[in-house]
Design an enzyme around this catalytic site. Structure first.
Site, PDB file in Angstrom:
ATOM      1  N   SER A  97       0.828  -1.207   0.000  1.00 39.81           N
ATOM      2  CA  SER A  97       0.000   0.000   0.000  1.00 39.81           C
ATOM      3  C   SER A  97       0.863   1.258   0.000  1.00 39.81           C
ATOM      4  O   SER A  97       1.703   1.426  -0.887  1.00 39.81           O
ATOM      5  CB  SER A  97      -0.972  -0.044   1.187  1.00 39.81           C
ATOM      6  OG  SER A  97      -1.990   0.919   1.040  1.00 39.81           O
ATOM      7  N   ASP A 226      -9.357  -5.308  -4.996  1.00 40.12           N
ATOM      8  CA  ASP A 226      -8.823  -4.257  -4.127  1.00 40.12           C
ATOM      9  C   ASP A 226      -9.617  -2.979  -4.391  1.00 40.12           C
ATOM     10  O   ASP A 226      -9.428  -2.306  -5.403  1.00 40.12           O
ATOM     11  CB  ASP A 226      -7.340  -4.033  -4.436  1.00 40.12           C
ATOM     12  CG  ASP A 226      -6.660  -3.128  -3.429  1.00 40.12           C
ATOM     13  OD1 ASP A 226      -7.334  -2.260  -2.847  1.00 40.12           O
ATOM     14  OD2 ASP A 226      -5.438  -3.274  -3.231  1.00 40.12           O
ATOM     15  N   HIS A 255      -7.471  -5.877  -0.598  1.00 36.53           N
ATOM     16  CA  HIS A 255      -6.305  -5.098  -0.178  1.00 36.53           C
ATOM     17  C   HIS A 255      -5.471  -5.838   0.868  1.00 36.53           C
ATOM     18  O   HIS A 255      -4.251  -5.727   0.877  1.00 36.53           O
ATOM     19  CB  HIS A 255      -6.784  -3.751   0.377  1.00 36.53           C
ATOM     20  CG  HIS A 255      -5.721  -2.717   0.462  1.00 36.53           C
ATOM     21  ND1 HIS A 255      -4.981  -2.310  -0.636  1.00 36.53           N
ATOM     22  CD2 HIS A 255      -5.240  -1.992   1.518  1.00 36.53           C
ATOM     23  CE1 HIS A 255      -4.111  -1.374  -0.263  1.00 36.53           C
ATOM     24  NE2 HIS A 255      -4.242  -1.176   1.028  1.00 36.53           N
TER      25      HIS A 255
END
Length: 275
Positions: A97, A226, A255
Site C-alpha cells: 500500500s 482491491d 487489499h
C-alpha cells in the site's frame, strides 16, 4: 538494539529476523501497521535462511511518536537510512500500500546501489486521484471525506471497512474474525498525527514520472478486488510504466491479501528474492 536514529533525530524501530548473511528482504508496511503485518511472510522466510528486516515508519508500531516528517521524501529517506545503518546490499525491497510509494521514492531519489529488486504489493502507485492525465481516477473529495471520517473515529472506521479490506465473502478467502481484530488493534496503535498525514499523502500522490526511472526488476502484486487501490488504476499501470516489471494478479484477493493470501505471497517473495 533494533533502533536507529534518522537525520532529523527520530528514533525508528525495525524487526530483524533470520541469519545476518542470508539474502535480505526489507519490508515497509501499509498505512497504520507496524512489522506485525508481515508475520506470515517474515517468519517462514527467515526460518528458511533469508534475512527479513521490517521498518516501522515514524508514528507507527514501536517507532517514535513525532510531529513532523510524514512527507514522502522524508519517509523514503528513513527507508534509505535503514539500509545504510545496517549496511545492507543486494536487498529486495517489499512495500504494501503506502509502503510501495516509499519504495518507489527511495529508489528514484537514492538509487539502487543497495537494491537488487522490489516488490510492490497492493500499492496506490502511480496514483489514484482523478486528474487531466487520469480522468478515470477517484474524486479527491471522496478520499478527503473518508480521511475525515477516519480522523473523527478511527476505531469505528476501521471496523466498518474490515470486511472489504480483507475481502470477506470472496471465493477462497479465509480469515478469522480474531485475526482481523488483531490487525485492527495493531493499526490503532499508529498515532493520530501519523494517521492523518499518511492518509493525506494519497490525495496528491502521483509517481507517474518516477516509475520509468526504476532500474531494478520489480514484481507488482495486486488483487482483483482491491477497492482501495483498484488494479486497473494502480498495479497494471505500474507494471506498464516500470521498464523491467512483472504483474501478478491474485484472483478474488482484496487489499489485505498479505493475510488472506499469505502463503501465495510468501511463495512469490521467495521466488523473486532468490532469482
Amino acid at each position: 538494539m533494533p533502533y536507529f536514529e534518522t537525520a532529523d533525530g527520530t528514533r525508528l524501530h525495525f524487526a530483524d529476523w533470520g541469519p545476518a548473511d542470508g539474502r535480505t528482504l526489507v519490508f515497509t508496511s501499509g498505512a497504520y501497521f507496524g512489522a506485525e503485518m508481515w508475520e506470515h511472510q517474515m517468519l517462514p522466510l527467515a526460518t528458511e535462511g533469508f534475512r527479513c528486516v521490517a521498518l516501522e515508519r515514524r508514528g507507527h508500531g514501536r517507532s517514535e511518536n513525532c510531529w513532523t516528517g510524514y512527507d514522502l521524501d522524508t519517509l523514503a529517506e528513513d527507508l534509505a537510512a535503514l539500509l545504510d545503518h545496517l549496511d545492507l546490499t543486494e536487498v529486495t525491497l517489499v512495500g504494501h500500500s503506502v509502503g510501495t510509494a516509499e519504495v518507489v521514492r527511495c529508489l528514484t531519489r537514492y538509487g539502487s546501489d543497495r537494491v537488487a529488486g522490489a516488490v510492490l504489493v497492493a500499492g496506490p502507485v502511480p496514483g489514484i486521484v482523478r486528474s487531466a492525465d487520469l480522468p478515470e481516477g477517484m474524486d479527491p473529495a471522496v478520499i478527503e471525506a473518508a480521511n475525515a471520517t477516519m480522523s473523527a473515529d478511527r476505531a469505528k472506521f476501521f471496523h466498518a471497512i474490515r470486511d472489504p479490506f480483507f475481502g470477506v465473502g470472496l471465493p477462497g478467502v479465509e480469515i478469522s474474525p480474531e485475526h482481523m481484530e488483531y490487525l485492527i488493534g495493531a493499526a490503532l496503535t499508529a498515532t493520530p498525527k501519523a494517521v492523518r498525514e499518511v492518509s493525506d499523502l494519497l490525495v496528491t500522490l502521483d509517481l507517474t514520472a518516477e516509475l520509468p526511472k526504476i532500474d531494478v526488476p520489480v514484481l507488482v502484486v495486486h488483487g482483483t478486488h482491491d477497492v482501495w487501490n483498484p488494479v486497473e488504476l494502480t498495479g497494471r499501470r505500474s507494471a506498464e510504466l516500470i521498464p523491467d516489471s512483472t504483474l501478478t494478479v491474485y484472483q478474488d484477493a482484496a487489499h489485505g491479501l498479505f493475510a488472506t493470501h499469505a502463503a501465495r505471497l510468501t511463495d512469490d517473495l521467495r521466488a523473486f528474492a532468490a532469482r
